[in-house]
Design a protein around this motif. Structure first.
Motif, PDB file in Angstrom:
ATOM      1  N   ASP A  37       0.877  -1.183  -0.044  1.00 27.56           N
ATOM      2  CA  ASP A  37      -0.128   0.057  -0.197  1.00 27.56           C
ATOM      3  C   ASP A  37       1.048   1.469  -0.050  1.00 27.56           C
ATOM      4  N   ARG A  38       0.955   2.188  -1.203  1.00 30.45           N
ATOM      5  CA  ARG A  38       1.683   3.052  -1.159  1.00 30.45           C
ATOM      6  C   ARG A  38       1.221   4.242  -0.230  1.00 30.45           C
ATOM      7  N   GLY A  39       0.119   4.089   0.174  1.00 33.93           N
ATOM      8  CA  GLY A  39      -0.437   5.207   1.278  1.00 33.93           C
ATOM      9  C   GLY A  39      -0.003   5.030   2.732  1.00 33.93           C
ATOM     10  N   ASN A  40       0.673   3.622   2.911  1.00 38.96           N
ATOM     11  CA  ASN A  40       0.931   3.359   4.199  1.00 38.96           C
ATOM     12  C   ASN A  40       2.257   3.588   4.442  1.00 38.96           C
ATOM     13  N   ALA A  41       2.513   4.633   5.436  1.00 36.29           N
ATOM     14  CA  ALA A  41       3.904   5.184   5.578  1.00 36.29           C
ATOM     15  C   ALA A  41       4.848   4.133   5.866  1.00 36.29           C
ATOM     16  N   LYS A  42       4.529   3.119   6.629  1.00 37.55           N
ATOM     17  CA  LYS A  42       5.457   1.965   7.333  1.00 37.55           C
ATOM     18  C   LYS A  42       6.094   1.488   6.050  1.00 37.55           C
ATOM     19  N   ILE A  43       5.381   1.319   4.909  1.00 40.98           N
ATOM     20  CA  ILE A  43       5.984   0.481   3.745  1.00 40.98           C
ATOM     21  C   ILE A  43       6.049   1.160   2.573  1.00 40.98           C
ATOM     22  N   ALA A  44       5.662   2.491   2.451  1.00 38.87           N
ATOM     23  CA  ALA A  44       5.850   3.280   1.339  1.00 38.87           C
ATOM     24  C   ALA A  44       7.432   3.055   0.466  1.00 38.87           C
ATOM     25  N   HIS A  45       8.078   3.040   1.314  1.00 37.91           N
ATOM     26  CA  HIS A  45       9.424   2.972   0.568  1.00 37.91           C
ATOM     27  C   HIS A  45       9.662   1.625  -0.135  1.00 37.91           C
ATOM     28  N   LEU A  46       8.706   0.884   0.144  1.00 38.21           N
ATOM     29  CA  LEU A  46       8.748  -0.478  -0.912  1.00 38.21           C
ATOM     30  C   LEU A  46       8.107  -0.315  -2.424  1.00 38.21           C
TER      31      LEU A  46
END
Length: 108
Positions: A37-46
């Motif tokens: 999920d590009r909107g999730n700050a915890k994993i947006a770096h992926l």
């Protein structure tokens, strides 16, 4: 036809016979291909547009569209960034800009 999911990519050769064109929605295609999920700050770096799985998905769609004589457009953030331009130029020798900076088009 909008191509925004892996299932749409892998049925593109079948759908090309039934549609007038493909428009690849790069934002959603990246998100769904990489299962994040590009909107999730915890994993947006992926969120990585140049991931090999994403590039292969776009290439497969362009190949299927062109094999059927269909126009293929690439829309979304990926189409408007300099970092991605060498890739879109490699997919076809006849790329051109659309009216908006977020869409690149190719003809077979």
């Amino acid at each position: 036809m909008m191509v925004e999911t892996p299932s749409a990519v892998w049925s593109a050769d079948l759908m090309a016979k039934r549609v007038a064109f493909f428009s690849i929605g790069s934002n959603d295609l990246i998100q769904y291909t990489l299962a994040m999920d590009r909107g999730n700050a915890k994993i947006a770096h992926l969120y990585e547009p140049l991931d090999p799985a994403v590039l292969r998905s776009i290439r497969a769609t362009v190949t299927a569209g062109h094999a059927a004589g269909r126009w293929v457009g690439l829309c979304g953030e990926m189409a408007g960034t300099r970092r991605s331009r060498p890739c879109s130029s490699a997919w076809t020798s006849t790329s051109s800009r659309c009216r908006r900076s977020t869409c690149r088009a190719s003809r077979p």
